[in-house]
Structure formats: C-alpha cells, structure tokens
Design an enzyme around this catalytic site. Structure first.
Site, mmCIF file in Angstrom:
data_model
loop_
_atom_site.group_PDB
_atom_site.id
_atom_site.type_symbol
_atom_site.label_atom_id
_atom_site.label_comp_id
_atom_site.label_asym_id
_atom_site.label_seq_id
_atom_site.Cartn_x
_atom_site.Cartn_y
_atom_site.Cartn_z
ATOM 1 N N LEU A 173 151.680 105.345 73.394
ATOM 2 C CA LEU A 173 152.026 104.656 74.638
ATOM 3 C C LEU A 173 150.831 104.609 75.588
ATOM 4 O O LEU A 173 150.448 103.548 76.068
ATOM 5 C CB LEU A 173 153.210 105.356 75.309
ATOM 6 C CG LEU A 173 153.614 104.843 76.695
ATOM 7 C CD1 LEU A 173 154.175 103.422 76.602
ATOM 8 C CD2 LEU A 173 154.649 105.774 77.346
ATOM 9 N N THR A 174 150.227 105.774 75.852
ATOM 10 C CA THR A 174 149.159 105.894 76.850
ATOM 11 C C THR A 174 147.904 105.136 76.436
ATOM 12 O O THR A 174 147.560 105.066 75.264
ATOM 13 C CB THR A 174 148.830 107.379 77.072
ATOM 14 O OG1 THR A 174 150.016 108.053 77.502
ATOM 15 C CG2 THR A 174 147.749 107.564 78.112
ATOM 16 N N PRO A 189 143.630 103.917 78.016
ATOM 17 C CA PRO A 189 142.575 104.317 78.952
ATOM 18 C C PRO A 189 142.882 103.980 80.405
ATOM 19 O O PRO A 189 142.542 104.737 81.313
ATOM 20 C CB PRO A 189 141.350 103.547 78.441
ATOM 21 C CG PRO A 189 141.585 103.398 76.975
ATOM 22 C CD PRO A 189 143.070 103.208 76.842
ATOM 23 N N HIS A 231 147.163 141.594 82.507
ATOM 24 C CA HIS A 231 146.205 142.095 81.512
ATOM 25 C C HIS A 231 144.825 142.372 82.105
ATOM 26 O O HIS A 231 143.979 142.996 81.442
ATOM 27 C CB HIS A 231 146.055 141.078 80.372
ATOM 28 C CG HIS A 231 147.180 141.088 79.385
ATOM 29 N ND1 HIS A 231 148.436 140.584 79.667
ATOM 30 C CD2 HIS A 231 147.238 141.520 78.091
ATOM 31 C CE1 HIS A 231 149.220 140.709 78.608
ATOM 32 N NE2 HIS A 231 148.525 141.269 77.640
ATOM 33 N N GLY A 232 144.594 141.876 83.307
ATOM 34 C CA GLY A 232 143.297 142.092 83.937
ATOM 35 C C GLY A 232 142.169 141.441 83.142
ATOM 36 O O GLY A 232 142.317 140.332 82.626
ATOM 37 N N GLU A 267 154.375 113.739 78.311
ATOM 38 C CA GLU A 267 155.715 113.146 78.395
ATOM 39 C C GLU A 267 156.209 113.031 79.832
ATOM 40 O O GLU A 267 157.383 113.223 80.130
ATOM 41 C CB GLU A 267 156.707 113.896 77.497
ATOM 42 C CG GLU A 267 156.271 113.838 76.040
ATOM 43 C CD GLU A 267 157.328 114.234 75.057
ATOM 44 O OE1 GLU A 267 158.517 113.978 75.319
ATOM 45 O OE2 GLU A 267 156.970 114.794 74.005
ATOM 46 N N SER A 297 154.377 116.181 86.253
ATOM 47 C CA SER A 297 155.313 116.764 87.217
ATOM 48 C C SER A 297 155.638 115.784 88.330
ATOM 49 O O SER A 297 156.779 115.730 88.818
ATOM 50 C CB SER A 297 154.717 118.049 87.807
ATOM 51 O OG SER A 297 154.663 119.073 86.836
ATOM 52 N N GLU A 298 154.641 114.996 88.718
ATOM 53 C CA GLU A 298 154.865 114.030 89.795
ATOM 54 C C GLU A 298 155.861 112.947 89.364
ATOM 55 O O GLU A 298 156.749 112.541 90.137
ATOM 56 C CB GLU A 298 153.525 113.399 90.209
ATOM 57 C CG GLU A 298 152.560 114.368 90.893
ATOM 58 C CD GLU A 298 151.966 115.403 89.943
ATOM 59 O OE1 GLU A 298 151.656 116.518 90.392
ATOM 60 O OE2 GLU A 298 151.805 115.090 88.732
#
Length: 381
Positions: free
Chosen positions: A125-126, A128, A338-339, A363, A366-367
């Site tokens: 789908l995606t 450039p 874990h530092g 997929e 978040s926006e």
C-alpha cells in the site's frame, strides 16, 4: 461476563508458548543481529497452521477465530517481534485481503498455498510519497484490451523479499481520489515486478522489508481483487483486522520485556539487597504490569467483537493505539530497570525496545488511530 479463556484458547496459548520457547527464543537474538529471514522457524510455524489461522479449513487454513489468532501473535511476540510481524503481515494483510475480497476462484487458487505457508504473502500500500495519505498514491493500474498494466513503486512492504504472492494497491481512476483505487493479485516471477531496496531497520530486523517496483507489469483481467475502484474501502477493512494483530504483537513484546525485568530485578543486588525490594523499581514494575493487562483486555475485546460479527473499527483502533504506546513505555522501563546491562545486547530488552517502536507506526500510526477513534465517536447515530 467471563474474563477467563476457554479451554481451547488456553490450549492454544500453552501450545504456542511452548513452541516459542523451544524453537524461536534460541534464534531470536541471531535473527535480529543478522537481519536474516527466519525461514526454518517460519516453516515449522506454517506446519502447525499458524500462517492461515483464521482461514477456513477448506482452503487449508486452521479455521480458528480472531481471539485464537491474537493469542498466538502475542505468544510469538513475547520472545521475538520479527517472527510475530512475519506472521501478522502474512495472515492479516495479504491472505486476509484475498479471503475478504476474492472471488471463489481466487480463494481456491491462492489461499491454500498461503494458508499452508507454502508461499509467503505481502501487501503493498505505502509509497515514497503516500503513507497515511493514501489518496496521494502514484502507482497506477491502466486497463488494456486484455488486462491491466501496473506502474509505480511501493515502499516498506513487509515480507516482499521472500513473498510468492503480492496484493498490490493502485490507482485506477485518478479523478475520484481514494474512491478510484483498486487491488490486484500479482505472483512472484510476473514480468514487470521486481524487488527494490531492502531496508535496514531499527527493529524487527528478521522481518524482510523492501520496495516493490512495478514497470509495465501486465496482469490478466482476473488479477483484479474485489470490484474495480473498491480497493481503498477493502484496504480499510483489512487494516481494521490487522490492527488487532499488531496490538497483540505489542502486548507480547511488552510481556516479554516485563518478565525479563522481573527476573533481573530479583537477581540483581545493589545496596545489599535485590533491586526488586527497592520502591523505585517496584513502582516501575507495577505500572508496567497494569498497562500490559489493560492493553490485553482491549485487544481481546476487539477480537471478541470481530468474532461475533459486530462493528469493531473503533475498538481495534483503541487497542492498537494503547497497546503500541504501552509497549514502547514498558520496554523503555525494562531497559531502565536493567541499567547499563539493558543497553547492551547481552540482554533481550534492548531488542524488545527497538521492536516495540514499529507497532506505533505500522498499519496506521498512533496519530491515525486517534483520528479513527475520534471520527467513530463523533459520527451520527
């Protein structure tokens, strides 16, 4: 209301976890380091039916429900994000598209090889210049007397370097924007289809990702998947289901990082006692556990709704948004617990942190999830 998994779902969780611990965990670090596609373990997963989990048995699928699939993705992701993403993209996107929109002839022709794992599937789908803005797509499909001719470039196509079957989304009517987009089934070896740049990624490095190049790629009329100009609407339906699997993947990665953090906190001694006894570490672990549990509930609700045939677009977007951002939070805290050891490859949490970021992007970012949720909330009755 019953929050307990059924006996069947519990068995699926136990079976997948046992396999993941025995077969996937031992190779997860190497797959990440080398970026090699884990073909041997994927083949063994396919033999167990995990490359066609929700596809009916008549097409050589496992015939399971969406909740089973989400559980399986979570358990695989708990030890390796790369294996989970290969499985999710193959099941939800390519195979799912053909099952959703295909004719009976297309289903019978393509699904058995995909659902059995004899072929890996990719969904393109995606581009450039076209990510979230699908209407800006430049790949075209031109009708000819004897079929279609595709031209364009697809980006970030998961599984493409190893795929045998592709679903390609292309513009068929520029004048109508996203209402002039169609989908096509293309097989590897078809003249005019080539693999372009293979990406070097931050995380999920064992999941092969590349460009797909289309240059006068001729297809017969029956390569059209779904109705002409219905490709965008079908793609949105595919993504709704796919978001449940990416959300499950996010939960699994976070669960793996959490378990590693608990184990480390119990054995790492500072100031004369295990760091698990220090309140600062306990607070981090409490927040991690709470958010993982909440995310899992959202994922399972969305899967449950889909299984019941009820609307689930909003719930899938909520699950994907919350679980993906939770996964980045949890894996970040895992590195902190874990530092210095969390920052090196001797421990798995740095890999999990890198793998988790993908779930906030793939997929639908978040926006985009926030837009989907808001539109569902505000649309009329």
């Amino acid at each position: 209301m019953d929050f307990e998994l059924s006996a069947e779902h519990t068995m699926i969780r136990e079976t997948v976890r046992e396999f993941a611990e025995k077969e996937i965990r031992p190779v997860a670090a190497r797959v990440d380091e080398t970026g090699e596609f884990p073909k041997d373990t994927i083949a063994r997963m396919a033999a167990l039916g995990w490359m066609g989990m929700t596809i009916p048995q008549v097409y050589e699928g496992a015939g399971l429900d969406m909740l089973s699939y989400a559980i399986a993705i979570e358990e695989v992701a708990r030890v390796c994000g790369s294996h989970a993403l290969v499985m999710a993209a193959h099941n939800s996107l390519c195979t799912g598209s053909i099952y959703l929109a295909g004719t009976e002839e297309q289903r019978a022709r393509y699904l058995p090889d995909l659902a059995s794992g004899r072929r890996i599937g990719a969904w393109a789908l995606t581009e450039p210049k076209s990510g979230s803005d699908a209407a800006a797509m430049e790949t075209t499909a031109r009708r000819t007397e004897n079929g279609w001719v595709l031209n364009g470039t697809k980006n970030f196509c998961t599984n493409a370097p190893v795929a045998g079957t592709f679903v390609i989304i292309a513009v068929t009517d520029r004048a109508t924007g996203n209402r002039g987009i169609s989908a096509f089934i293309v097989e590897r070896g078809n003249p005019g289809l080539a693999i372009g740049k293979v990406e070097e990624k931050l995380g999920v490095r064992g999941s092969a990702t590349s460009q797909v190049l289309l240059s006068d790629c001729w297809l017969p009329p029956d390569a059209l998947l779904g109705g002409e100009n219905e490709g965008f609407a079908n793609a949105l339906r595919v993504l709704d289901g796919g978001r449940i699997s990416i959300a499950a993947m996010a939960v699994g990665i976070a669960q793996g990082a959490f378990e590693a953090s608990v184990a480390y906190a119990k054995e790492r001694v500072q100031f004369g006692r295990p760091i698990a006894e220090h309140e600062a570490i306990q607070f981090m672990l409490a927040d991690m556990a709470m958010q993982i549990d909440a995310s899992r509930m959202l994922v399972q609700r969305a899967a449950w709704l889909k299984d019941r045939g009820e609307p689930f677009k909003q719930e899938a977007a909520m699950a994907k948004l919350y679980a993906s951002e939770m996964s980045s939070f949890v894996t970040n805290k895992a590195v902190q617990i874990h530092g210095g050891y969390g920052y090196v490859r001797d421990y798995p949490v740095e890999r999990m942190l890198r793998d988790a970021k993908l779930t906030e992007i793939g997929e639908g970012t978040s926006e985009i999830q926030r837009l989907v949720i808001a539109r569902e909330l505000l649309k009329g009755p």
